[in-house]
Design a protein around this motif. Structure first.
Motif, PDB file in Angstrom:
ATOM      1  N   HIS A   1       0.854  -1.150   0.071  1.00 21.82           N
ATOM      2  CA  HIS A   1       0.001  -0.118   0.039  1.00 21.82           C
ATOM      3  C   HIS A   1       0.926   1.293   0.177  1.00 21.82           C
ATOM      4  CE1 HIS A   1      -3.020  -2.865   0.770  1.00 21.82           C
ATOM      5  NE2 HIS A   1      -4.236  -2.257   1.096  1.00 21.82           N
ATOM      6  N   LEU A   2       0.785   2.061  -1.191  1.00 15.88           N
ATOM      7  CA  LEU A   2       1.822   3.055  -1.371  1.00 15.88           C
ATOM      8  C   LEU A   2       1.224   4.443  -1.729  1.00 15.88           C
ATOM      9  CD1 LEU A   2       4.453   1.075  -3.503  1.00 15.88           C
ATOM     10  CD2 LEU A   2       4.924   1.638  -1.203  1.00 15.88           C
ATOM     11  N   GLY A   3       1.202   5.282  -1.114  1.00 15.04           N
ATOM     12  CA  GLY A   3       1.066   6.467  -1.666  1.00 15.04           C
ATOM     13  C   GLY A   3       1.890   7.158  -2.565  1.00 15.04           C
ATOM     14  N   ILE A   4       1.493   8.174  -3.313  1.00 13.63           N
ATOM     15  CA  ILE A   4       2.738   8.804  -4.190  1.00 13.63           C
ATOM     16  C   ILE A   4       2.683  10.152  -4.172  1.00 13.63           C
ATOM     17  CG2 ILE A   4       2.896   9.303  -6.892  1.00 13.63           C
ATOM     18  CD1 ILE A   4       1.583   6.361  -7.056  1.00 13.63           C
ATOM     19  N   MET A   5       3.813  10.824  -4.391  1.00 14.99           N
ATOM     20  CA  MET A   5       3.877  12.318  -4.399  1.00 14.99           C
ATOM     21  C   MET A   5       5.111  12.703  -5.051  1.00 14.99           C
ATOM     22  SD  MET A   5       6.653  13.718  -2.169  1.00 14.99           S
ATOM     23  CE  MET A   5       7.572  13.377  -0.760  1.00 14.99           C
ATOM     24  N   ALA A   6       5.314  14.056  -5.149  1.00 12.31           N
ATOM     25  CA  ALA A   6       6.556  14.520  -5.972  1.00 12.31           C
ATOM     26  C   ALA A   6       7.183  15.575  -4.934  1.00 12.31           C
ATOM     27  CB  ALA A   6       6.198  15.133  -7.349  1.00 12.31           C
ATOM     28  N   ALA A   7       8.341  15.796  -5.075  1.00 10.22           N
ATOM     29  CA  ALA A   7       9.257  16.752  -4.390  1.00 10.22           C
ATOM     30  C   ALA A   7      10.372  17.214  -5.073  1.00 10.22           C
ATOM     31  CB  ALA A   7       9.320  16.150  -2.855  1.00 10.22           C
ATOM     32  N   GLY A   8      10.960  18.373  -4.573  1.00  9.81           N
ATOM     33  CA  GLY A   8      12.295  19.032  -5.459  1.00  9.81           C
ATOM     34  C   GLY A   8      13.534  18.271  -5.463  1.00  9.81           C
ATOM     35  N   ASP A   9      13.713  17.601  -4.390  1.00  7.88           N
ATOM     36  CA  ASP A   9      15.377  17.312  -4.127  1.00  7.88           C
ATOM     37  C   ASP A   9      16.202  18.667  -4.622  1.00  7.88           C
ATOM     38  OD1 ASP A   9      17.686  15.802  -3.282  1.00  7.88           O
ATOM     39  OD2 ASP A   9      17.171  14.166  -4.772  1.00  7.88           O
ATOM     40  N   ASN A  10      15.790  19.487  -3.836  1.00  9.56           N
ATOM     41  CA  ASN A  10      16.420  20.978  -3.845  1.00  9.56           C
ATOM     42  C   ASN A  10      17.481  21.128  -2.940  1.00  9.56           C
ATOM     43  OD1 ASN A  10      14.685  21.663  -6.136  1.00  9.56           O
ATOM     44  ND2 ASN A  10      13.087  22.039  -4.590  1.00  9.56           N
ATOM     45  N   HIS A  11      18.571  21.409  -3.426  1.00  4.08           N
ATOM     46  CA  HIS A  11      19.989  21.706  -2.547  1.00  4.08           C
ATOM     47  C   HIS A  11      20.418  23.292  -2.668  1.00  4.08           C
ATOM     48  CE1 HIS A  11      20.920  17.525  -1.546  1.00  4.08           C
ATOM     49  NE2 HIS A  11      20.232  17.370  -2.533  1.00  4.08           N
ATOM     50  N   GLY A  12      19.805  24.030  -3.365  1.00  2.00           N
ATOM     51  CA  GLY A  12      20.111  25.324  -3.501  1.00  2.00           C
ATOM     52  C   GLY A  12      18.879  26.653  -3.131  1.00  2.00           C
ATOM     53  N   VAL A  13      17.759  26.007  -3.548  1.00  2.99           N
ATOM     54  CA  VAL A  13      16.646  27.183  -3.256  1.00  2.99           C
ATOM     55  C   VAL A  13      15.418  26.175  -3.021  1.00  2.99           C
ATOM     56  CG1 VAL A  13      14.975  28.642  -4.044  1.00  2.99           C
ATOM     57  CG2 VAL A  13      17.402  28.657  -4.875  1.00  2.99           C
ATOM     58  N   PRO A  14      14.706  26.030  -1.913  1.00  6.83           N
ATOM     59  CA  PRO A  14      13.509  25.167  -1.560  1.00  6.83           C
ATOM     60  C   PRO A  14      12.375  25.779  -2.346  1.00  6.83           C
ATOM     61  CG  PRO A  14      13.644  27.004   0.194  1.00  6.83           C
ATOM     62  CD  PRO A  14      14.999  27.283  -0.806  1.00  6.83           C
ATOM     63  N   GLY A  15      11.753  24.689  -2.811  1.00  3.86           N
ATOM     64  CA  GLY A  15      10.414  24.867  -3.298  1.00  3.86           C
ATOM     65  C   GLY A  15      10.358  25.462  -4.878  1.00  3.86           C
ATOM     66  N   VAL A  16      11.515  24.691  -5.639  1.00  7.64           N
ATOM     67  CA  VAL A  16      11.616  24.937  -6.957  1.00  7.64           C
ATOM     68  C   VAL A  16      10.301  24.515  -7.856  1.00  7.64           C
ATOM     69  CG1 VAL A  16      13.099  24.717  -8.835  1.00  7.64           C
ATOM     70  CG2 VAL A  16      14.180  25.023  -6.660  1.00  7.64           C
ATOM     71  N   PHE A  17       9.636  25.560  -8.526  1.00  6.88           N
ATOM     72  CA  PHE A  17       8.715  25.165  -9.352  1.00  6.88           C
ATOM     73  C   PHE A  17       8.864  24.168 -10.332  1.00  6.88           C
ATOM     74  CE2 PHE A  17       6.349  26.064 -13.308  1.00  6.88           C
ATOM     75  CZ  PHE A  17       5.095  25.907 -12.919  1.00  6.88           C
ATOM     76  N   GLU A  18       9.922  24.231 -10.982  1.00  8.59           N
ATOM     77  CA  GLU A  18      10.046  23.085 -12.159  1.00  8.59           C
ATOM     78  C   GLU A  18      10.529  21.826 -11.510  1.00  8.59           C
ATOM     79  OE1 GLU A  18      13.337  24.897 -14.576  1.00  8.59           O
ATOM     80  OE2 GLU A  18      11.856  26.511 -15.413  1.00  8.59           O
ATOM     81  N   HIS A  19      10.727  21.564 -10.229  1.00  9.34           N
ATOM     82  CA  HIS A  19      11.194  20.295  -9.823  1.00  9.34           C
ATOM     83  C   HIS A  19      10.238  19.508  -9.272  1.00  9.34           C
ATOM     84  CE1 HIS A  19      15.610  21.761  -9.573  1.00  9.34           C
ATOM     85  NE2 HIS A  19      15.089  21.686 -10.837  1.00  9.34           N
ATOM     86  N   GLY A  20       8.881  20.047  -9.150  1.00 11.14           N
ATOM     87  CA  GLY A  20       7.658  19.197  -8.449  1.00 11.14           C
ATOM     88  C   GLY A  20       7.563  19.639  -7.342  1.00 11.14           C
ATOM     89  N   SER A  21       6.298  19.325  -6.792  1.00 11.83           N
ATOM     90  CA  SER A  21       5.795  19.496  -5.258  1.00 11.83           C
ATOM     91  C   SER A  21       4.630  18.497  -5.034  1.00 11.83           C
ATOM     92  CB  SER A  21       5.329  20.867  -5.205  1.00 11.83           C
ATOM     93  OG  SER A  21       4.232  21.376  -6.212  1.00 11.83           O
ATOM     94  N   MET A  22       4.251  18.476  -3.656  1.00 11.24           N
ATOM     95  CA  MET A  22       3.212  17.658  -3.388  1.00 11.24           C
ATOM     96  C   MET A  22       2.073  18.329  -2.727  1.00 11.24           C
ATOM     97  SD  MET A  22       4.877  15.936   0.375  1.00 11.24           S
ATOM     98  CE  MET A  22       3.186  14.977   0.619  1.00 11.24           C
ATOM     99  N   CYS A  23       0.974  17.688  -2.652  1.00 12.64           N
ATOM    100  CA  CYS A  23      -0.287  18.129  -2.281  1.00 12.64           C
ATOM    101  C   CYS A  23      -0.703  17.152  -1.184  1.00 12.64           C
ATOM    102  CB  CYS A  23      -1.415  18.402  -3.113  1.00 12.64           C
ATOM    103  SG  CYS A  23      -2.993  18.908  -2.708  1.00 12.64           S
TER     104      CYS A  23
END
Length: 511
Positions: free
Chosen positions: A199-221
Motif C-alpha cells: 500500500h503506497l501513496g505517491i508524491m513529488a518533491a524537489g530534491d532541492n539543494h540550492g533553493v527550496p520549493g523550486v517550481f520546475e522540480h515538482g511539489s506535493m499536495c
C-alpha cells in the motif's frame, strides 16, 4: 469529508555548510508553500588520502549541533503557527535506497544505521516516517530495495523530483539530469512496489539543494482536515497525498467516496474524479495497478464550444531569457517590476511559479497585483544553448473578464495591453527591444545586420501563454467498476503543456 489541499516541497536539503541559511530558506518557503517538512542533509564530499572525493557523513558533533539548532528553530516557527516538521536524509550503505525521515514532534534524534530495517527498528513506537526518493536508480547503488520495504514506516514514496520520474523505466519524464547516478532501471521503480502488493501513496518533491520549493522540480499536495501538524500527519500516514511535476493541478479522486490513499471493501464501486488544471487538460489515464484501464481524453471536448462573453481563464506568464554571457560577460541577472491590472475584470487566484530567491508578490486586490522578480541565467553554462533548461520566473493567474476586453500588464514602466480574445487563441512573446538596442549600442557601438539575431538572441523576454478558459482546465468524470479481485486504481493527469499529476492509489478489496 471535505479536505483542504495543502502544498509543500517535502524534499529541500540544507547542508551542514549552509545551515546558517535556514532562516532565508524558511522565508522562501513561507512565500510559496503551506507547510514545510525540512530535510537536513548531513553528508559531504570527503577527500581520501589519494585525493578521490567520496560522500560520507559529517562528524557527529557537527551534525548534532546543527540538529539542536533545527530543533530550536522548528519549535519557534511552530509556536508562531507555521506547521514545520523536523527531518533529515538517511542513506545508509546505499543498498536500500535513500530516504528522508520526518517526525511529528520535535524531540527525536537522528539515527544513521547502514540498513533500512535497522532504521525502521530504531524508531519503533515513535511518530516517524521514512520517505524513499529517486527510487528507480540501480538496486544496491542508492535505488529502492523493495525486499526490505516497510509500508507503515514508509506510507508513500517520492516518484518525481529534480532527478526525474521513478514511476517506471519507460515513461516520458526520464531521469537524465544526474549523470553520476543514472540511468534509471525498472527493477526498482514504483511499478515494482505496486506489483508486490504494498500500500503506497505517491508524491513529488524537489530534491532541492540550492533553493527550496523550486517550481520546475515538482511539489506535493496533502489532503488534510486543517493546517495543523496533527492533521497533516494524519494525511501522511493515511496516504492522502499526490504529486505534480510543475504547476498545481487540483485532483479530487474517490472510489465510493473514499479519497486517494484509502481502502474500500466492496464488489461494486463508483470511481469519481474532478480535475482542475492550471492549463488545458489533455487526458487522464486511469490505471488499474500498473495497467492502463481507461483513458479519459479531454482534448477535443472543449475547443469548439462557444466561449461566453464573461469568461474565466488561467494563463502562465514567464519572465527571463536575456543576454548570452559570452557576449555580455557581466550580465547574470535582471530585476523586473510588474503590475497586472484586470480593469473591470476580477483577479481570482495567483500561483507563484518561482525557481530562485529574489521574488515578491504584493498589493494584491480583487482586480490587480504588483510583483518584483529576479531572473538568472542558465545554471549550467550561462547561455541559451546549454545542457540545462533556461530558468524563468513567473505566475499562473486566474482571471474573469469580458471576452472582447483587455487586461493590462505594466513591465518596467511600459504598458502592454493583452487582448483576451486574441490570447484565447494563441500565446504571445514580448521582447524588451529598447533595452537590448541600448545595451548593444553601449557595448558594441552602432551595429547593422541583415537580420535581428544580435538583438533578439540577447533580449530579455516574457511569454504570455495561451489563455485556457474554464472548459479547458476542468474535467469531471465517473465510472462504475465491477470488482472481481483485489486491486488498486490510480490516476495520471496530463496537461497539454506537459505538466503531470500522479494520484495516490485507492485500494479495493473484493467483498
Amino acid at each position: 469529508m471535505k479536505y483542504k489541499k495543502l502544498w509543500t516541497d517535502m524534499h529541500s536539503n540544507l547542508h551542514h555548510e549552509q545551515i546558517n541559511d535556514l532562516p532565508h530558506w524558511y522565508d522562501q518557503i513561507k512565500k510559496t508553500m503551506d507547510f514545510w517538512p525540512f530535510a537536513y542533509y548531513p553528508f559531504y564530499m570527503k577527500m581520501t588520502s589519494s585525493g578521490l572525493a567520496v560522500e560520507d557523513i559529517h562528524e557527529d558533533k557537527d551534525i548534532q549541533k546543527d540538529w539542536e539548532y533545527i530543533r530550536t528553530f522548528t519549535k519557534e516557527k511552530n509556536a508562531e503557527g507555521f506547521p514545520m516538521f523536523m527531518g533529515y536524509e538517511w542513506q545508509g550503505s546505499g543498498k536500500d535506497g535513500d530516504h528522508n525521515v520526518f517526525f511529528l514532534d520535535n524531540e527525536q534524534e537522528m539515527h544513521h544505521p547502514l540498513r533500512y530495517e535497522e532504521l525502521v527498528k530504531s524508531y519503533e513506537g515513535v511518530s516517524a516516517i521514512g520517505i524513499p526518493h529517486h527510487i528507480a536508480y540501480q538496486l544496491g547503488s542508492r535505488g529502492k530495495n523493495w525486499e526490505t520495504h516497510n509500508e507503515t514506516f514508509s506510507p508513500f514514496v517520492e516518484i518525481y523530483s529534480s532527478h526525474g520520474c521513478s514511476e517506471s523505466d519507460d515513461g516520458p519524464l526520464d531521469m537524465n539530469r544526474h549523470i553520476h547516478m543514472g540511468p534509471r532501471t525498472g527493477e526498482t521503480s514504483l511499478e515494482r512496489g505496486i506489483e508486490k502488493g504494498y500500500h503506497l501513496g505517491i508524491m513529488a518533491a524537489g530534491d532541492n539543494h540550492g533553493v527550496p520549493g523550486v517550481f520546475e522540480h515538482g511539489s506535493m499536495c496533502v489532503l488534510a482536515k486543517d493546517n495543523s501538524k496533527e492533521a497533516i500527519w494524519d494525511a501522511f500516514i493515511n496516504r492522502r497525498v499526490y504529486g505534480v511535476s510543475q504547476s498545481r493541478i487540483g485532483v479530487d479522486f474517490t472510489i465510493n467516496d473514499i479519497p486517494m490513499g484509502g481502502e474500500v471493501i466492496t464488489d461494486q464501486a463508483v470511481l469519481k474524479m474532478h480535475i482542475e488544471g492550471s492549463d488545458a487538460i489533455d487526458r487522464v489515464e486511469i490505471l488499474k495497478g500498473n495497467i492502463l484501464d481507461e483513458m479519459v481524453v479531454h482534448s477535443g471536448t472543449w475547443e469548439l464550444k462557444e466561449i461566453p462573453q464573461t469568461v474565466r481563464f488561467k494563463f502562465h506568464i514567464e519572465f527571463g531569457w536575456g543576454p548570452d554571457t559570452r557576449v555580455y560577460k557581466d550580465i547574470f541577472q535582471k530585476l523586473w517590476h510588474g503590475k497586472l491590472d484586470c480593469g473591470n475584470g476580477k483577479l481570482l487566484s495567483i500561483e507563484k511559479c518561482w525557481n530562485n530567491f529574489g521574488q515578491e508578490l504584493y498589493n494584491v486586490d480583487e482586480h490587480s497585483c504588483e510583483f518584483d522578480l529576479t531572473t538568472y541565467k542558465s545554471t549550467a553554462s550561462g547561455k541559451w544553448m546549454g545542457p540545462s533548461n533556461v530558468t524563468t520566473e513567473g505566475f499562473i493567474f486566474e482571471v474573469e473578464a469580458e471576452k472582447d476586453g483587455y487586461i493590462t500588464l505594466m513591465i518596467d514602466g511600459k504598458e502592454y495591453k493583452l487582448s483576451v480574445e486574441e490570447l484565447l487563441k494563441h500565446s504571445k512573446v514580448f521582447a524588451l527591444w529598447d533595452d537590448i538596442q541600448q545595451l548593444t549600442k553601449d557595448t558594441w557601438g552602432d551595429i547593422e545586420h541583415y537580420r535581428d539575431d544580435p538583438w533578439w538572441h540577447n533580449a530579455y523576454k516574457f511569454k504570455v501563454h495561451r489563455f485556457a478558459w474554464e472548459e479547458a482546465y476542468t474535467l469531471d468524470y465517473q465510472k462504475e467498476i465491477q470488482v472481481e479481485e483485489d486491486c488498486c486504481y490510480r490516476l495520471r493527469v496530463w496537461q497539454k503543456n506537459g505538466d503531470c499529476a500522479w494520484s495516490s492509489p485507492i485500494y479495493i478489496r473484493k467483498k
